[in-house]
Design a protein around this motif. Structure first.
Motif, PDB file in Angstrom:
ATOM      1  N   GLN A  15      41.887  48.737  42.641  1.00 47.64           N
ATOM      2  CA  GLN A  15      41.645  49.767  41.616  1.00 47.64           C
ATOM      3  C   GLN A  15      40.412  50.635  41.889  1.00 47.64           C
ATOM      4  O   GLN A  15      39.901  51.299  40.967  1.00 47.64           O
ATOM      5  N   TYR A  54      44.342  42.484  46.302  1.00 46.54           N
ATOM      6  CA  TYR A  54      45.615  43.017  45.811  1.00 46.54           C
ATOM      7  C   TYR A  54      46.557  41.909  45.350  1.00 46.54           C
ATOM      8  O   TYR A  54      47.624  42.190  44.785  1.00 46.54           O
ATOM      9  N   GLU A  57      45.459  40.421  39.493  1.00 51.01           N
ATOM     10  CA  GLU A  57      45.710  41.429  38.466  1.00 51.01           C
ATOM     11  C   GLU A  57      44.408  42.186  38.193  1.00 51.01           C
ATOM     12  O   GLU A  57      43.316  41.677  38.445  1.00 51.01           O
ATOM     13  N   ASP A  58      44.525  43.402  37.686  1.00 52.29           N
ATOM     14  CA  ASP A  58      43.299  44.146  37.382  1.00 52.29           C
ATOM     15  C   ASP A  58      42.741  43.822  36.003  1.00 52.29           C
ATOM     16  O   ASP A  58      41.663  44.288  35.647  1.00 52.29           O
ATOM     17  N   THR A  66      39.806  45.530  31.735  1.00 51.34           N
ATOM     18  CA  THR A  66      40.553  45.819  32.952  1.00 51.34           C
ATOM     19  C   THR A  66      39.787  46.756  33.877  1.00 51.34           C
ATOM     20  O   THR A  66      38.946  47.544  33.429  1.00 51.34           O
ATOM     21  N   GLN A  68      41.249  49.128  35.391  1.00 51.27           N
ATOM     22  CA  GLN A  68      41.944  50.419  35.382  1.00 51.27           C
ATOM     23  C   GLN A  68      41.086  51.548  34.821  1.00 51.27           C
ATOM     24  O   GLN A  68      41.163  52.682  35.300  1.00 51.27           O
ATOM     25  N   LYS A 277      37.807  37.628  43.058  1.00 58.78           N
ATOM     26  CA  LYS A 277      37.875  37.494  41.606  1.00 58.78           C
ATOM     27  C   LYS A 277      36.494  37.658  40.973  1.00 58.78           C
ATOM     28  O   LYS A 277      36.348  38.314  39.933  1.00 58.78           O
ATOM     29  N   ARG A 280      35.807  41.300  41.029  1.00 58.11           N
ATOM     30  CA  ARG A 280      36.527  41.983  39.948  1.00 58.11           C
ATOM     31  C   ARG A 280      35.778  41.858  38.625  1.00 58.11           C
ATOM     32  O   ARG A 280      35.590  42.850  37.903  1.00 58.11           O
TER      33      ARG A 280
END
Length: 287
Positions: A15, A54, A57-58, A66, A68, A277, A280
């Protein structure tokens, strides 16, 4: 990154957005393992961590948020002169300086732990009251290692020279020589073995300060993260480190790195996945 040519494209993290100017945080990989003393291979981590991201999940159930709607830019990897430690540290520091001068948060993917030193040098110049949080199996407080002042084993000693006395907080430490533990008594806030408990207890001392966080993946027990250069049994679980990371939202984080993932020793890719992770969660937190 305008005016900086020492970058090569190694894919993008999950993302990542395409506009540097509009980004709040900038991700840069540092494929460097020039001073490692046991297993090599951390130079391959930035590319692998991006690749396995990848598979995630985002959306983060931990943060209920998220990637996104987060604005961060993945600039690629630094193009380092292989084996030239001094020049490589200069390139890393210059990259950190550009990001900070542009009003963005530097997020670095190592690479060996030595990369933290030049980054913190620049962050501390911008934030004189900076506190550094180190999550690590090893103290990394030796003054020299094999007669070298600059090494993955001396990195936090060098960091201490960039920040105020006792502004280094260490968690999960379970390996080192006697001189490191003696040094820590007067100069750092060292917490042995445990991670979550001491971190939560120290939160109130850290809130309100600008904070740089460095996570050496070997803070996690090698049962959960075997792919690292110097594995040390007895660490925290992957679940525990992720829980700790979820509390970083309470802090004023102005810089971050994750280091010492070694894909050569990570055949299941579980270590790279854990690092991805954690990254993220950090990007959701920072952006």
């Amino acid at each position: 990154m305008r005016g900086f040519s020492r970058l090569v494209n190694q894919g993008r993290f999950l993302q990542a957005k395409e506009n540097y100017d509009e980004s709040r945080a900038v991700v840069i990989g540092v494929p460097m393992d020039f001073t490692v003393s046991f297993r090599p291979g951390t130079r391959m981590a930035p590319k692998k961590i991006r690749e396995v991201s990848y598979g995630l999940e985002d959306f983060s159930p931990y943060l209920q948020d998220t990637l996104q709607n987060k604005s961060f830019y993945d600039a690629g990897d630094l193009d380092l002169p292989y084996g030239n430690v001094t020049k490589s540290l200069e390139i890393i520091e210059q990259a950190a300086k550009i990001i900070l001068n542009d009003g963005k948060i530097p997020v670095f993917i190592g690479g060996e732990h030595l990369i933290t030193y030049p980054i913190v040098r620049q962050v501390a110049k911008k934030y004189p009251e900076l506190k550094v949080l180190q999550f690590d199996a090893h103290a990394d407080l030796r003054d020299t290692f094999f007669d070298e002042k600059v090494s993955h084993a001396t990195v936090m000693r060098r960091v201490c020279e960039c920040i105020k006395e006792r502004h280094l907080y260490q968690y999960g430490i379970r390996s080192g020589v006697k001189e490191e533990f003696e040094y820590a008594k007067g100069h750092t806030n060292m917490n042995l073995i445990d991670v979550k408990g001491p971190f939560l207890e120290s939160l109130e001392q850290i809130k309100g300060y600008p904070v740089y966080i460095t996570i050496d993946i070997d803070v996690v027990d090698p049962a959960f993260a075997p792919g690292t250069g110097t594995p040390e049994p007895g660490g925290c679980s992957s679940g525990e480190i992720l829980e700790v990371v979820s509390h970083f939202r309470q802090l004023n984080v102005v810089g971050f790195d994750i280091v010492e993932v070694s894909p050569l020793s990570d055949f299941s890719e579980r270590t790279s996945l854990l690092a991805a992770k954690i990254l993220r969660e950090m990007l959701i937190t920072l952006c």
